[in-house]
Design a protein around this motif. Structure first.
Motif, PDB file in Angstrom:
ATOM      1  N   GLU A 153       0.827  -1.201   0.000  1.00  0.00           N
ATOM      2  CA  GLU A 153       0.000   0.000   0.000  1.00  0.00           C
ATOM      3  C   GLU A 153       0.865   1.257   0.000  1.00  0.00           C
ATOM      4  O   GLU A 153       0.516   2.255  -0.635  1.00  0.00           O
ATOM      5  CB  GLU A 153      -0.939  -0.015   1.208  1.00  0.00           C
ATOM      6  CG  GLU A 153      -1.993  -1.094   1.116  1.00  0.00           C
ATOM      7  CD  GLU A 153      -2.863  -1.198   2.359  1.00  0.00           C
ATOM      8  OE1 GLU A 153      -2.535  -0.558   3.391  1.00  0.00           O
ATOM      9  OE2 GLU A 153      -3.874  -1.931   2.305  1.00  0.00           O
ATOM     10  N   ASP A 154       2.003   1.214   0.690  1.00  0.00           N
ATOM     11  CA  ASP A 154       2.906   2.373   0.713  1.00  0.00           C
ATOM     12  C   ASP A 154       3.441   2.703  -0.673  1.00  0.00           C
ATOM     13  O   ASP A 154       3.568   3.878  -1.043  1.00  0.00           O
ATOM     14  CB  ASP A 154       4.074   2.135   1.673  1.00  0.00           C
ATOM     15  CG  ASP A 154       3.647   2.166   3.132  1.00  0.00           C
ATOM     16  OD1 ASP A 154       2.576   2.740   3.444  1.00  0.00           O
ATOM     17  OD2 ASP A 154       4.398   1.617   3.965  1.00  0.00           O
ATOM     18  N   VAL A 155       3.768   1.683  -1.466  1.00  0.00           N
ATOM     19  CA  VAL A 155       4.244   1.924  -2.838  1.00  0.00           C
ATOM     20  C   VAL A 155       3.144   2.603  -3.649  1.00  0.00           C
ATOM     21  O   VAL A 155       3.392   3.583  -4.359  1.00  0.00           O
ATOM     22  CB  VAL A 155       4.686   0.611  -3.517  1.00  0.00           C
ATOM     23  CG1 VAL A 155       4.858   0.794  -5.016  1.00  0.00           C
ATOM     24  CG2 VAL A 155       5.982   0.106  -2.897  1.00  0.00           C
ATOM     25  N   VAL A 156       1.941   2.099  -3.538  1.00  0.00           N
ATOM     26  CA  VAL A 156       0.830   2.669  -4.302  1.00  0.00           C
ATOM     27  C   VAL A 156       0.581   4.114  -3.870  1.00  0.00           C
ATOM     28  O   VAL A 156       0.373   4.996  -4.706  1.00  0.00           O
ATOM     29  CB  VAL A 156      -0.440   1.804  -4.162  1.00  0.00           C
ATOM     30  CG1 VAL A 156      -1.621   2.453  -4.848  1.00  0.00           C
ATOM     31  CG2 VAL A 156      -0.178   0.415  -4.750  1.00  0.00           C
ATOM     32  N   ARG A 157       0.645   4.370  -2.562  1.00  0.00           N
ATOM     33  CA  ARG A 157       0.451   5.745  -2.085  1.00  0.00           C
ATOM     34  C   ARG A 157       1.593   6.672  -2.509  1.00  0.00           C
ATOM     35  O   ARG A 157       1.393   7.875  -2.621  1.00  0.00           O
ATOM     36  CB  ARG A 157       0.282   5.762  -0.575  1.00  0.00           C
ATOM     37  CG  ARG A 157      -1.088   5.285  -0.147  1.00  0.00           C
ATOM     38  CD  ARG A 157      -1.348   5.525   1.342  1.00  0.00           C
ATOM     39  NE  ARG A 157      -2.551   4.830   1.727  1.00  0.00           N
ATOM     40  CZ  ARG A 157      -2.579   3.659   2.371  1.00  0.00           C
ATOM     41  NH1 ARG A 157      -1.470   3.077   2.747  1.00  0.00           N
ATOM     42  NH2 ARG A 157      -3.732   3.093   2.662  1.00  0.00           N
ATOM     43  N   SER A 158       2.782   6.121  -2.749  1.00  0.00           N
ATOM     44  CA  SER A 158       3.880   6.965  -3.231  1.00  0.00           C
ATOM     45  C   SER A 158       3.622   7.417  -4.672  1.00  0.00           C
ATOM     46  O   SER A 158       4.128   8.450  -5.104  1.00  0.00           O
ATOM     47  CB  SER A 158       5.217   6.230  -3.132  1.00  0.00           C
ATOM     48  OG  SER A 158       5.346   5.246  -4.146  1.00  0.00           O
ATOM     49  N   ILE A 159       2.835   6.644  -5.396  1.00  0.00           N
ATOM     50  CA  ILE A 159       2.461   6.987  -6.770  1.00  0.00           C
ATOM     51  C   ILE A 159       1.206   7.847  -6.784  1.00  0.00           C
ATOM     52  O   ILE A 159       1.090   8.796  -7.551  1.00  0.00           O
ATOM     53  CB  ILE A 159       2.234   5.694  -7.590  1.00  0.00           C
ATOM     54  CG1 ILE A 159       3.531   4.895  -7.665  1.00  0.00           C
ATOM     55  CG2 ILE A 159       1.699   6.008  -8.977  1.00  0.00           C
ATOM     56  CD1 ILE A 159       3.336   3.454  -8.098  1.00  0.00           C
ATOM     57  N   ASP A 160       0.249   7.494  -5.918  1.00  0.00           N
ATOM     58  CA  ASP A 160      -1.026   8.209  -5.824  1.00  0.00           C
ATOM     59  C   ASP A 160      -1.338   8.462  -4.351  1.00  0.00           C
ATOM     60  O   ASP A 160      -1.913   7.601  -3.679  1.00  0.00           O
ATOM     61  CB  ASP A 160      -2.137   7.384  -6.476  1.00  0.00           C
ATOM     62  CG  ASP A 160      -3.501   8.032  -6.379  1.00  0.00           C
ATOM     63  OD1 ASP A 160      -3.614   9.163  -5.843  1.00  0.00           O
ATOM     64  OD2 ASP A 160      -4.471   7.401  -6.823  1.00  0.00           O
ATOM     65  N   PRO A 161      -0.967   9.620  -3.821  1.00  0.00           N
ATOM     66  CA  PRO A 161      -1.160   9.901  -2.400  1.00  0.00           C
ATOM     67  C   PRO A 161      -2.617   9.815  -1.932  1.00  0.00           C
ATOM     68  O   PRO A 161      -2.869   9.620  -0.746  1.00  0.00           O
ATOM     69  CB  PRO A 161      -0.634  11.329  -2.237  1.00  0.00           C
ATOM     70  CG  PRO A 161       0.270  11.537  -3.397  1.00  0.00           C
ATOM     71  CD  PRO A 161      -0.283  10.699  -4.515  1.00  0.00           C
ATOM     72  N   ASP A 162      -3.564   9.924  -2.842  1.00  0.00           N
ATOM     73  CA  ASP A 162      -4.984   9.867  -2.477  1.00  0.00           C
ATOM     74  C   ASP A 162      -5.569   8.458  -2.541  1.00  0.00           C
ATOM     75  O   ASP A 162      -6.767   8.263  -2.307  1.00  0.00           O
ATOM     76  CB  ASP A 162      -5.795  10.791  -3.393  1.00  0.00           C
ATOM     77  CG  ASP A 162      -5.400  12.248  -3.233  1.00  0.00           C
ATOM     78  OD1 ASP A 162      -5.073  12.650  -2.087  1.00  0.00           O
ATOM     79  OD2 ASP A 162      -5.390  12.972  -4.238  1.00  0.00           O
ATOM     80  N   TRP A 163      -4.736   7.455  -2.856  1.00  0.00           N
ATOM     81  CA  TRP A 163      -5.235   6.088  -3.002  1.00  0.00           C
ATOM     82  C   TRP A 163      -5.807   5.585  -1.674  1.00  0.00           C
ATOM     83  O   TRP A 163      -5.232   5.785  -0.611  1.00  0.00           O
ATOM     84  CB  TRP A 163      -4.113   5.157  -3.451  1.00  0.00           C
ATOM     85  CG  TRP A 163      -4.564   3.727  -3.592  1.00  0.00           C
ATOM     86  CD1 TRP A 163      -5.143   3.169  -4.684  1.00  0.00           C
ATOM     87  CD2 TRP A 163      -4.493   2.691  -2.597  1.00  0.00           C
ATOM     88  NE1 TRP A 163      -5.441   1.844  -4.432  1.00  0.00           N
ATOM     89  CE2 TRP A 163      -5.051   1.529  -3.159  1.00  0.00           C
ATOM     90  CE3 TRP A 163      -4.022   2.643  -1.296  1.00  0.00           C
ATOM     91  CZ2 TRP A 163      -5.135   0.325  -2.475  1.00  0.00           C
ATOM     92  CZ3 TRP A 163      -4.120   1.443  -0.594  1.00  0.00           C
ATOM     93  CH2 TRP A 163      -4.667   0.301  -1.189  1.00  0.00           C
ATOM     94  N   VAL A 164      -6.957   4.909  -1.760  1.00  0.00           N
ATOM     95  CA  VAL A 164      -7.543   4.208  -0.622  1.00  0.00           C
ATOM     96  C   VAL A 164      -8.071   2.859  -1.115  1.00  0.00           C
ATOM     97  O   VAL A 164      -8.526   2.736  -2.251  1.00  0.00           O
ATOM     98  CB  VAL A 164      -8.699   5.005   0.038  1.00  0.00           C
ATOM     99  CG1 VAL A 164      -8.197   6.270   0.694  1.00  0.00           C
ATOM    100  CG2 VAL A 164      -9.792   5.322  -0.956  1.00  0.00           C
ATOM    101  N   ARG A 165      -8.010   1.872  -0.256  1.00  0.00           N
ATOM    102  CA  ARG A 165      -8.529   0.547  -0.613  1.00  0.00           C
ATOM    103  C   ARG A 165     -10.043   0.629  -0.724  1.00  0.00           C
ATOM    104  O   ARG A 165     -10.707   1.140   0.162  1.00  0.00           O
ATOM    105  CB  ARG A 165      -8.121  -0.476   0.439  1.00  0.00           C
ATOM    106  CG  ARG A 165      -8.537  -1.895   0.072  1.00  0.00           C
ATOM    107  CD  ARG A 165      -7.995  -2.906   1.041  1.00  0.00           C
ATOM    108  NE  ARG A 165      -6.551  -3.011   1.026  1.00  0.00           N
ATOM    109  CZ  ARG A 165      -5.849  -3.704   0.123  1.00  0.00           C
ATOM    110  NH1 ARG A 165      -6.476  -4.337  -0.840  1.00  0.00           N
ATOM    111  NH2 ARG A 165      -4.544  -3.744   0.187  1.00  0.00           N
ATOM    112  N   ARG A 166     -10.569   0.127  -1.827  1.00  0.00           N
ATOM    113  CA  ARG A 166     -12.010   0.172  -2.058  1.00  0.00           C
ATOM    114  C   ARG A 166     -12.631  -1.218  -2.152  1.00  0.00           C
ATOM    115  O   ARG A 166     -13.744  -1.369  -2.586  1.00  0.00           O
ATOM    116  CB  ARG A 166     -12.305   0.947  -3.353  1.00  0.00           C
ATOM    117  CG  ARG A 166     -12.008   2.426  -3.243  1.00  0.00           C
ATOM    118  CD  ARG A 166     -12.338   3.162  -4.512  1.00  0.00           C
ATOM    119  NE  ARG A 166     -11.448   2.867  -5.609  1.00  0.00           N
ATOM    120  CZ  ARG A 166     -10.301   3.496  -5.841  1.00  0.00           C
ATOM    121  NH1 ARG A 166      -9.890   4.437  -5.051  1.00  0.00           N
ATOM    122  NH2 ARG A 166      -9.559   3.166  -6.879  1.00  0.00           N
TER     123      ARG A 166
END
Length: 128
Positions: A54-67
């Motif tokens: 999840e940290d990698v994904v948030r480094s690409i998209d800071p607004d990412w949340v698990r849906r």
């Protein structure tokens, strides 16, 4: 233009826990990968299975949340109906969530559904 499906990516909360699950399904995950933020494993036929924390994904998209992941699942074929039952029991006994116990599906397969550690649906099946 030629478009080819080349990889399937899974976002994980705990890399080691997720990789342990997929190793139980026979995916050739590198032994030293558990602490890595990004992991790739080749699949038969040329596809790759990818994992990102999840940290990698948030480094690409800071607004990412698990849906959630109700709209998609991975399906793993085994050689016999008895193996569906055995693998399902092994995964549930190891603490993974069994969504649907093995059953004989009307389309001619023994089928079961479990969840990986991040709640993704994983189907297990064999021809009847």
């Amino acid at each position: 233009m030629t478009v080819r499906l080349n990889a399937i990516s899974i976002v994980v909360a705990d890399m080691g826990r997720s990789l342990a699950f997929y190793r139980r399904l026979g995916v050739a995950v590198p032994a030293d990968a558990d602490g890595q933020p990004h992991v790739e494993a080749p699949l038969p036929g040329g596809l790759r299975l990818l994992w990102d924390t999840e940290d990698v994904v948030r480094s690409i998209d800071p607004d990412w949340v698990r849906r959630g992941s109700d709209g998609m699942s991975l399906a793993f074929e085994v050689d016999s109906p008895a193996e569906v039952d055995t693998l399902y029991a092994q995964l549930v006994d190891a603490g993974y969530h069994g969504e649907r116990q093995p059953w004989d599906a009307f389309w001619g397969q023994r089928y079961a559904v479990v969840h990986d550690p991040d709640g993704n649906g994983v189907d297990l099946y064999a021809a009847l």
